[in-house]
Design a protein around this motif. Structure first.
Motif, short mmCIF file in Angstrom:
data_model
loop_
_atom_site.label_atom_id
_atom_site.label_comp_id
_atom_site.label_asym_id
_atom_site.label_seq_id
_atom_site.Cartn_x
_atom_site.Cartn_y
_atom_site.Cartn_z
N TYR A 1 0.84 -1.21 0.00
CA TYR A 1 0.00 0.00 0.00
C TYR A 1 0.87 1.25 0.00
CZ TYR A 1 -3.67 3.10 1.94
OH TYR A 1 -4.58 4.09 2.18
N ASN B 1 0.82 4.63 0.95
CA ASN B 1 0.12 5.67 1.71
C ASN B 1 1.12 6.77 2.05
OD1 ASN B 1 1.65 4.40 3.64
ND2 ASN B 1 -0.08 3.57 4.78
N ASN B 2 0.85 7.56 3.08
CA ASN B 2 1.73 8.67 3.44
C ASN B 2 3.14 8.19 3.79
OD1 ASN B 2 2.28 11.41 4.04
ND2 ASN B 2 2.08 10.96 6.21
N GLU C 1 6.40 8.79 1.53
CA GLU C 1 7.56 9.52 2.03
C GLU C 1 8.83 8.70 1.87
OE1 GLU C 1 6.45 10.82 5.92
OE2 GLU C 1 5.48 12.63 5.13
N ILE D 1 -3.05 2.66 -3.80
CA ILE D 1 -2.35 3.90 -3.50
C ILE D 1 -3.43 4.89 -3.08
CG2 ILE D 1 -2.48 4.58 -5.97
CD1 ILE D 1 0.28 5.98 -5.45
N ASN D 2 -3.15 5.72 -2.07
CA ASN D 2 -4.15 6.73 -1.72
C ASN D 2 -3.70 8.10 -2.22
OD1 ASN D 2 -2.32 7.69 0.17
ND2 ASN D 2 -3.48 6.96 1.94
N ILE E 1 -2.62 10.71 -0.73
CA ILE E 1 -1.38 11.24 -0.16
C ILE E 1 -0.19 10.60 -0.90
CG2 ILE E 1 -0.09 11.64 1.96
CD1 ILE E 1 -2.97 12.71 2.03
N ARG F 1 10.46 17.08 -8.92
CA ARG F 1 11.90 17.18 -8.68
C ARG F 1 12.70 16.54 -9.80
NH1 ARG F 1 12.79 15.53 -2.56
NH2 ARG F 1 14.97 15.64 -3.22
N GLY G 1 15.18 20.54 -3.88
CA GLY G 1 14.20 20.14 -2.88
C GLY G 1 13.86 21.26 -1.91
N ALA H 1 -8.12 3.20 0.05
CA ALA H 1 -7.46 4.20 -0.79
C ALA H 1 -8.30 5.48 -0.84
CB ALA H 1 -7.26 3.64 -2.20
N ASP I 1 -8.16 7.55 2.25
CA ASP I 1 -6.80 7.84 2.70
C ASP I 1 -6.50 7.22 4.06
OD1 ASP I 1 -6.06 9.27 0.44
OD2 ASP I 1 -6.87 11.14 1.21
N ALA I 2 -7.09 6.05 4.32
CA ALA I 2 -6.83 5.40 5.61
C ALA I 2 -5.41 4.82 5.59
CB ALA I 2 -7.84 4.30 5.84
N ARG I 3 -4.78 4.83 6.74
CA ARG I 3 -3.43 4.26 6.80
C ARG I 3 -3.49 2.74 6.84
NH1 ARG I 3 0.83 7.08 10.51
NH2 ARG I 3 0.76 8.37 8.65
N GLU J 1 -5.18 9.71 6.70
CA GLU J 1 -3.94 10.45 6.48
C GLU J 1 -4.21 11.78 5.79
OE1 GLU J 1 -1.56 7.78 4.11
OE2 GLU J 1 -0.57 7.02 5.90
N VAL J 2 -3.49 12.80 6.25
CA VAL J 2 -3.43 14.05 5.50
C VAL J 2 -1.94 14.35 5.36
CG1 VAL J 2 -5.64 15.00 6.20
CG2 VAL J 2 -3.65 15.31 7.67
N ARG J 3 -1.58 15.33 4.54
CA ARG J 3 -0.16 15.60 4.37
C ARG J 3 0.48 15.90 5.71
NH1 ARG J 3 2.49 16.36 -0.43
NH2 ARG J 3 4.25 16.50 0.96
N GLY J 4 1.44 15.05 6.08
CA GLY J 4 2.21 15.28 7.29
C GLY J 4 1.50 14.95 8.58
N GLY J 5 0.41 14.20 8.54
CA GLY J 5 -0.23 13.85 9.80
C GLY J 5 -1.48 13.01 9.64
#
Lengths: 120, 503
Positions: free
Chosen positions: A25, A27-28, A32, A59-60, A62, A73, B19, B144, B147-149, B221-225
């Motif tokens: 999966y 995900n975030n 990253e 894939i979600n 995020i 990039r 970056g 998906a 956006d669940a982890r 999930e959201v960006r960064g948290g």
């Protein structure tokens, strides 16, 4: 029980090209991890990045946005982001989310390597 | 080139160089141009970039832009001229607008993707009858899209084809993404209900007959948290779950239908085997008349009978293999074939029984066994017989006297090391011998514990002992059918009647 857990492996590197195998999966956290590895590979001069998604089914959003950043990039340095072995559902997702527009997509690893490897 | 022009040139490459976010690059350039040691770049309340440290000596200058208010604080260096400030404001404004456009486009595409997901899951669920596949499709799309982890799908054991009968049974985790969400105990405690609690979302998959399963998601999930799930998220997932419920019910119905069809085919095969078992013709020994009749039950049991000539004598066989359907019918066929072969060389029933016993112990894997009555009939009315756990065989003399030939040992194929001794009796002229299987005497009375029983059969035979065999046999079957109120037999009914007619 069917379990999807994330795995990332640098499978191959050769000159400008690097191949990452992505499983599970995206995900975030996974996105990253991919972005970080991609950043390292770019810094090491691998400007053509192939992500093999043979073992990824989901894939979600995020994960998508992180891949879009990787794409940005790579484009900044004039490189190429490529994918291979996409499930139909992920292929559709990439198309809708605009990822397919600026990346190269190949049916499998062999086709991708044939197209991306520099001629001898 | 003026300073303003050099600042404007930044707009040509509004990218994250190495970056690094764009505002940082702008600040860096402005510091380099003015010779400042530290600086902060901001928009309204927000700090966009900060370089160097220590107190900032100069005051805040505004970088004019059309819409946003950008500002700059620099420590040391020469102040920016108005043209350079305007240029910096324009460069930042164009970057902000570009970022907003990207975000808006992403949002728009994401909504398109949601719609596509709804369509895709409907298509995927409609296209499969495998519960496992349905669970995976549901889980993958829901995880998906929200956006669940992590996520899991649990299905009732009855849905995935474990467990028995119509019961849906306990929930079992069948598919998982990203890691465990709930323990078995938590799922059990949840019962039929769902839950939306900040970090977790559990939605039951309900069918018309009850709970089919559970979809659980954890950590949006959201960006960064992580952000909490909303009620709308719960509604979206409930929509997915109800689509999955329909697909799962179809899958269960389909499996039950297949199972029924397989049973039907098996029964047809068992009936065919049994038809082949019925002897086409008997070897009726001189001085006797014989008539047999067998009525199959719907499920087909393992009844078999025959009369096989063995030299001067005739071997009478009646047997009932335990069990039903194809296995029982096949075993009855095997037993029948074995008797026909053995009858050639060894007419002594105890020898035939011993060898059949060994054959059954060897040839049958589980605890399959058979009750068998085997009798060697001699022309003068002499009878040597073995009854391996079989129902008492009834003998009616011409004067109406009735007695039975009781079982002489355990059923064949049941107990290792059993021995089978033969007994001897003589049938006087006019005597009637009737052997049958338990489907006959155990035929139940409607709505009662009572069954037809051996006494009723004995009384009937005594009363009708002078009837011609066809009437006698058919009459016995009519009696049993009447006793059960006309219910179709639940087990095979077989009856063999033999009468000694001459010296």
């Amino acid at each position: 029980m069917r379990v999807e857990t994330f795995e990332l492996k640098l499978a191959h590197r050769d000159g400008r090209l690097a191949v990452l195998e992505v499983g599970g999966y995206i995900n975030n956290e996974a996105g990253e991890a991919i972005a970080e590895t991609a950043g390292t590979l770019l810094a090491e001069g691998h400007q053509v990045l192939l992500l093999d998604l043979s073992h990824t089914r989901i894939i979600n959003s995020i994960g998508i946005s992180l891949l879009l950043e990787v794409l940005e990039r790579i484009m900044e340095v004039g490189g190429t982001l490529a994918f291979c072995a996409l499930s139909p559902s992920i292929a559709k997702t990439f198309q809708i989310m605009g990822l397919a527009q600026y990346t190269q997509i190949y049916p499998d690893r062999a086709a991708a390597l044939a197209a991306l490897s520099p001629p001898l | 080139m003026s300073l303003a022009e050099r600042v404007l040139a930044l707009a040509e490459r509004q990218t994250r160089e190495g970056g690094r976010p764009f505002p940082e690059q702008v600040l860096e350039r402005l510091m380099a141009e003015t010779g400042a040691k530290a600086g902060i770049l901001g928009r309204g309340e927000e700090i966009m970039a900060r370089r160097g440290d220590g107190g900032l000596a100069t005051g805040r200058v505004i970088l004019p832009a059309g819409r946003d208010t950008f500002w700059l604080e620099l420590a040391g260096g020469t102040p920016l001229d108005p043209a350079a400030r305007l240029a910096a404001g324009m460069v930042l404004e164009s970057w902000v607008v570009r970022e907003e456009l990207k975000k808006a486009r992403f949002g728009e595409r994401r909504r398109l993707w949601e719609v596509e997901s709804l369509r895709a899951i409907a298509e995927a669920l409609g296209g499969t009858l495998e519960p496992q596949r349905i669970a995976e499709e549901l889980l993958w799309h829901a995880t998906a899209l929200l956006d669940a982890r992590r996520g899991e799908v649990w299905l009732a054991s009855g849905v995935i084809g474990e467990g028995s009968g119509g019961a849906l049974g306990e929930l079992v985790a069948v598919a998982r993404v990203g890691g465990e969400v709930m323990s078995t105990d938590e799922v059990r405690a949840l019962g039929e209900g769902g839950v939306v609690e900040g970090g977790r979302l559990a939605v039951p998959i309900r069918g018309r007959r009850g709970g089919l399963g559970l979809l659980v998601l954890a950590e949006r999930e959201v960006r960064g948290g992580i952000a909490p799930f909303s009620v709308t998220d719960g509604e979206t997932v409930a929509l997915f779950a109800s689509q999955a419920a329909v697909a799962l019910e179809n899958a269960v119905l389909h499996r039950q239908d297949l199972h029924r069809q397989r049973l039907e085919r098996e029964l047809e095969l068992a009936r065919e085997i049994q038809r082949q078992l019925l002897p086409a013709s008997f070897s009726v020994p001189p001085g006797y008349e014989v008539l047999a009749r067998a009525d199959s039950s719907r499920e087909v049991g393992g009844d078999v009978y025959d009369l096989v000539s063995a030299g001067q004598d005739v071997l009478l066989l009646i047997a009932d293999v335990a069990g039903k359907g194809v296995p029982a019918a096949l075993m009855a066929a095997s037993l029948h074939a074995a008797v026909r072969i053995m009858a050639q060389g060894c007419p002594a029933p105890q020898d035939v029984a011993a060898r059949l016993h060994a054959h059954l112990l060897e040839a049958t894997p589980d605890n399959k066994f058979a009750t068998v009555f085997l009798a060697c009939l001699r022309p003068g009315g002499e009878l040597h017989y073995v009854s391996a756990g079989h129902n008492p065989v009834i003998v009616v003399n011409r004067d109406g006297g009735v007695h039975t030939l009781a079982s002489t040992g355990p059923p064949l194929g049941l107990i290792q090391g059993s021995t089978f001794a033969a007994r001897r009796t003589v049938l006087p002229v006019g005597a009637l011998l009737v052997a049958y299987t338990d489907g006959f005497t155990e035929a139940p009375a409607p709505a009662s514990e009572d069954d037809y029983g051996v006494e009723r059969l004995m009384r009937y035979l005594a009363a009708h002992r002078h009837d011609p065999l066809p009437e006698l046999v058919d009459g016995a079957f009519r009696e049993v059918t009447a006793f059960t109120g006309g219910a179709p037999p639940h087990d095979d009914r077989t009856l063999v009647a033999l009468r000694r007619i001459a010296v």
